[in-house]
Write a protein that holds these residues in place. Structure first.
Motif, PDB file in Angstrom:
ATOM      1  N   GLY A  47       0.858  -1.196   0.000  1.00  0.00           N
ATOM      2  CA  GLY A  47       0.000   0.000   0.000  1.00  0.00           C
ATOM      3  C   GLY A  47       0.886   1.235   0.000  1.00  0.00           C
ATOM      4  O   GLY A  47       1.656   1.431   0.939  1.00  0.00           O
ATOM      5  N   HIS A  48       0.816   2.009  -1.057  1.00  0.00           N
ATOM      6  CA  HIS A  48       1.634   3.215  -1.284  1.00  0.00           C
ATOM      7  C   HIS A  48       3.084   2.849  -1.634  1.00  0.00           C
ATOM      8  O   HIS A  48       3.445   2.856  -2.787  1.00  0.00           O
ATOM      9  CB  HIS A  48       1.593   4.190  -0.094  1.00  0.00           C
ATOM     10  N   GLY A  49       3.914   2.586  -0.620  1.00  0.00           N
ATOM     11  CA  GLY A  49       5.328   2.297  -0.906  1.00  0.00           C
ATOM     12  C   GLY A  49       6.090   3.497  -1.436  1.00  0.00           C
ATOM     13  O   GLY A  49       7.170   3.358  -2.032  1.00  0.00           O
ATOM     14  N   THR A  50       5.541   4.683  -1.204  1.00  0.00           N
ATOM     15  CA  THR A  50       6.079   5.914  -1.821  1.00  0.00           C
ATOM     16  C   THR A  50       7.586   6.087  -1.586  1.00  0.00           C
ATOM     17  O   THR A  50       8.333   6.429  -2.503  1.00  0.00           O
ATOM     18  CB  THR A  50       5.318   7.136  -1.246  1.00  0.00           C
ATOM     19  N   SER A  51       8.036   5.847  -0.348  1.00  0.00           N
ATOM     20  CA  SER A  51       9.442   6.118  -0.032  1.00  0.00           C
ATOM     21  C   SER A  51      10.398   5.087  -0.618  1.00  0.00           C
ATOM     22  O   SER A  51      11.616   5.234  -0.492  1.00  0.00           O
ATOM     23  CB  SER A  51       9.627   6.224   1.487  1.00  0.00           C
ATOM     24  N   SER A  52       9.873   4.058  -1.292  1.00  0.00           N
ATOM     25  CA  SER A  52      10.744   3.072  -1.951  1.00  0.00           C
ATOM     26  C   SER A  52      11.681   3.758  -2.945  1.00  0.00           C
ATOM     27  O   SER A  52      12.774   3.245  -3.231  1.00  0.00           O
ATOM     28  CB  SER A  52       9.917   2.037  -2.722  1.00  0.00           C
ATOM     29  N   ALA A  53      11.233   4.895  -3.473  1.00  0.00           N
ATOM     30  CA  ALA A  53      12.033   5.614  -4.469  1.00  0.00           C
ATOM     31  C   ALA A  53      13.392   6.030  -3.915  1.00  0.00           C
ATOM     32  O   ALA A  53      14.323   6.290  -4.682  1.00  0.00           O
ATOM     33  CB  ALA A  53      11.261   6.846  -4.953  1.00  0.00           C
ATOM     34  N   ARG A  54      13.508   6.072  -2.580  1.00  0.00           N
ATOM     35  CA  ARG A  54      14.778   6.512  -1.981  1.00  0.00           C
ATOM     36  C   ARG A  54      15.783   5.375  -1.837  1.00  0.00           C
ATOM     37  O   ARG A  54      16.875   5.589  -1.329  1.00  0.00           O
ATOM     38  CB  ARG A  54      14.492   7.129  -0.590  1.00  0.00           C
ATOM     39  N   ASP A  55      15.424   4.164  -2.268  1.00  0.00           N
ATOM     40  CA  ASP A  55      16.292   3.006  -2.062  1.00  0.00           C
ATOM     41  C   ASP A  55      16.363   2.176  -3.356  1.00  0.00           C
ATOM     42  O   ASP A  55      15.492   1.335  -3.618  1.00  0.00           O
ATOM     43  CB  ASP A  55      15.718   2.167  -0.901  1.00  0.00           C
ATOM     44  N   PRO A  56      17.403   2.409  -4.166  1.00  0.00           N
ATOM     45  CA  PRO A  56      17.504   1.695  -5.454  1.00  0.00           C
ATOM     46  C   PRO A  56      17.478   0.178  -5.299  1.00  0.00           C
ATOM     47  O   PRO A  56      16.900  -0.520  -6.149  1.00  0.00           O
ATOM     48  CB  PRO A  56      18.852   2.156  -6.014  1.00  0.00           C
ATOM     49  N   LYS A  57      18.058  -0.354  -4.213  1.00  0.00           N
ATOM     50  CA  LYS A  57      18.044  -1.822  -4.022  1.00  0.00           C
ATOM     51  C   LYS A  57      16.612  -2.317  -3.811  1.00  0.00           C
ATOM     52  O   LYS A  57      16.233  -3.389  -4.273  1.00  0.00           O
ATOM     53  CB  LYS A  57      18.867  -2.195  -2.785  1.00  0.00           C
ATOM     54  N   LEU A  58      15.848  -1.530  -3.092  1.00  0.00           N
ATOM     55  CA  LEU A  58      14.446  -1.896  -2.847  1.00  0.00           C
ATOM     56  C   LEU A  58      13.662  -1.860  -4.161  1.00  0.00           C
ATOM     57  O   LEU A  58      12.884  -2.784  -4.455  1.00  0.00           O
ATOM     58  CB  LEU A  58      13.835  -0.936  -1.808  1.00  0.00           C
ATOM     59  N   LEU A  59      13.878  -0.824  -4.957  1.00  0.00           N
ATOM     60  CA  LEU A  59      13.183  -0.742  -6.252  1.00  0.00           C
ATOM     61  C   LEU A  59      13.524  -1.970  -7.103  1.00  0.00           C
ATOM     62  O   LEU A  59      12.626  -2.574  -7.718  1.00  0.00           O
ATOM     63  CB  LEU A  59      13.583   0.535  -7.003  1.00  0.00           C
ATOM     64  N   ALA A  60      14.796  -2.342  -7.099  1.00  0.00           N
ATOM     65  CA  ALA A  60      15.215  -3.508  -7.899  1.00  0.00           C
ATOM     66  C   ALA A  60      14.543  -4.777  -7.366  1.00  0.00           C
ATOM     67  O   ALA A  60      14.105  -5.641  -8.134  1.00  0.00           O
ATOM     68  CB  ALA A  60      16.735  -3.638  -7.869  1.00  0.00           C
ATOM     69  N   HIS A  61      14.442  -4.874  -6.042  1.00  0.00           N
ATOM     70  CA  HIS A  61      13.803  -6.047  -5.429  1.00  0.00           C
ATOM     71  C   HIS A  61      12.314  -6.112  -5.804  1.00  0.00           C
ATOM     72  O   HIS A  61      11.793  -7.176  -6.172  1.00  0.00           O
ATOM     73  CB  HIS A  61      13.979  -5.973  -3.908  1.00  0.00           C
ATOM     74  N   LEU A  62      11.631  -4.979  -5.701  1.00  0.00           N
ATOM     75  CA  LEU A  62      10.191  -4.939  -6.035  1.00  0.00           C
ATOM     76  C   LEU A  62       9.978  -5.322  -7.494  1.00  0.00           C
ATOM     77  O   LEU A  62       9.040  -6.057  -7.838  1.00  0.00           O
ATOM     78  CB  LEU A  62       9.615  -3.540  -5.770  1.00  0.00           C
ATOM     79  N   ALA A  63      10.877  -4.813  -8.364  1.00  0.00           N
ATOM     80  CA  ALA A  63      10.748  -5.107  -9.798  1.00  0.00           C
ATOM     81  C   ALA A  63      11.010  -6.596 -10.054  1.00  0.00           C
ATOM     82  O   ALA A  63      10.230  -7.263 -10.738  1.00  0.00           O
ATOM     83  CB  ALA A  63      11.722  -4.240 -10.593  1.00  0.00           C
ATOM     84  N   GLU A  64      12.096  -7.108  -9.467  1.00  0.00           N
ATOM     85  CA  GLU A  64      12.478  -8.502  -9.723  1.00  0.00           C
ATOM     86  C   GLU A  64      11.396  -9.476  -9.232  1.00  0.00           C
ATOM     87  O   GLU A  64      11.065 -10.445  -9.905  1.00  0.00           O
ATOM     88  CB  GLU A  64      13.815  -8.798  -9.028  1.00  0.00           C
TER      89      GLU A  64
END
Ligand SMILES: Nc1ncnc2c1ncn2[C@@H]1O[C@H](CCC(=O)c2cccc(C(=O)O)c2)[C@@H](O)[C@H]1O
Ligand SMILES: [Zn+2]
Length: 353
Positions: free
Chosen positions: A233-250
């Protein structure tokens, strides 16, 4: 309130396209969907409430100074729902508003703890939402499913009660598909809810907590690790963590993005600063949602218009967004195929005009 709506509208042709586009809504709160018409009707039923009965006065009432103020106002609307008939009316009318926007399928987040602690009988509560769900599907053709969420700030007592209501075979409603966690995040660490999510998941429910709305990316990691989140739900601050973005995408963990909500609660300063574009660039699955539409002066159509502007989308791009939501939903394969087919047919027909 209307200011968000007027500013965000897409060019006229996209507005018309969006209005008839078949859609799915994955992140919308039950009480937060009460339109001025429903709020006025409930306020008239319960005249001792501090919520204004005049729909015009609600615009000011629904202007928030920060997230805490939003929750305070939200709870004053929760206080208007006192009887099973109030619950039924709200649920049925919310479905009508969704159907008007061509929403074919919605997962509505309900906080049963807030109602049972205010004295509504638990059996009558479940019957009221199920009765409204069945009537809405028969009359409007909109399929509703439920997400029961823990109001985290209300503590482990609320977590226990929500888990019991969601997993007791004699109580859990047929339409229940998922288990969530809402309310303020600051000072409400996610890991403490692990045992409750474990029980809900063991009972067959999907995990969809709010995370990273008002706190940093570590909360999103906590939701993934401890609560086994399947969507965020939201996950807005994920943008501040490139590793997290990669994890969410993968791992193809979709984000339930609610752009106007983030501005209205002041989680993000302006729409132009909203990180939705960064999510898409990183390959994260983005779904577009409305959260608490009347409280934020928006609706799902407007959120698609906002997304079209922020992501520079045409009709095909908007259709893909709508299909993302269907794919990320907890509908069965046949149901997904049916709505995606409708989206494709509609889009092809529109572009062929
Ligand atoms: N954007 C949002 N982000 C997060 N949550 C959102 C959002 N929009 C709506 N909610 C809802 O806000 C409620 C919060 C309720 C709550 O904190 C609380 C605390 C103490 C007592 C009680 C009570 O009922 O007695 C309730 C939740 O029900 C949640 O579903
Ligand atoms: Zn929400």
């Amino acid at each position: 309130m209307t200011q968000h709506l007027v500013d965000a509208r897409a060019p006229r042709d996209l507005t018309a396209f969006i209005a008839e586009l078949p859609k799915a809504e994955l992140h919308v709160h039950h009480v937060g969907s009460a339109s001025p018409r429903i709020v006025s009707e409930l306020a008239a039923r319960h005249p001792d409430s501090k919520v204004p009965t005049d729909p015009g006065a609600l615009v000011d009432y629904f202007t928030f100074t920060d997230f805490a103020h939003f929750i305070e106002v939200y709870l004053s609307v929760v206080d208007l729902i006192r009887t099973p008939e109030d619950v039924r009316l709200l649920t049925y009318e919310v479905a009508r508003d969704l159907a008007r926007q061509q929403v074919r399928y919605a997962e509505l987040t309900i906080t049963p703890f807030s109602s049972t602690r205010r004295g509504i009988d638990e059996r009558a509560f479940m019957d009221a939402i199920e009765d409204a769900r069945k009537a809405a599907e028969a009359e409007f053709g909109t399929v509703l499913r439920w997400c029961f969420d823990i109001p985290g700030e209300a503590g482990l007592e609320a977590a226990e009660e929500t888990t019991r209501l969601a997993t007791d075979d004699r109580l859990r409603p047929e339409g229940l598909v998922s288990f969530g966690l809402g309310g303020p995040e600051v000072g409400v660490p996610r890991p403490q809810f692990k045992p409750y999510f474990d029980r809900a998941i063991a009972a067959g429910l999907h995990s969809v907590p709010h995370a990273g709305e008002t706190t940093g990316p570590e909360t999103v990691w906590d939701a993934l690790t401890h609560l086994r989140a399947e969507r965020i739900g939201h996950g807005t601050s994920s943008a501040r963590d490139p590793k997290l973005l990669a994890h969410l995408a993968e791992h193809r963990i979709p984000l339930e993005v609610c752009p106007t909500s983030n501005i209205a609660t002041r989680a993000v300063s302006t729409l132009d600063e909203h990180p939705v574009k960064e999510f898409v660039k990183a390959g994260v699955v983005v779904t577009i949602n409305s959260d608490d539409p009347p409280m934020f002066g928006t609706d799902l159509d407007n959120e698609y218009a906002v997304a079209a502007r922020l992501l520079d989308l045409d009709e095909r791009g908007l259709a893909d967004l709508a299909k993302n939501a269907v794919d990320a939903s907890f509908l069965d394969a046949a149901g997904k195929a049916r709505i995606k087919g409708e989206i494709d047919t509609y889009t092809a027909g529109w572009l062929d005009r």
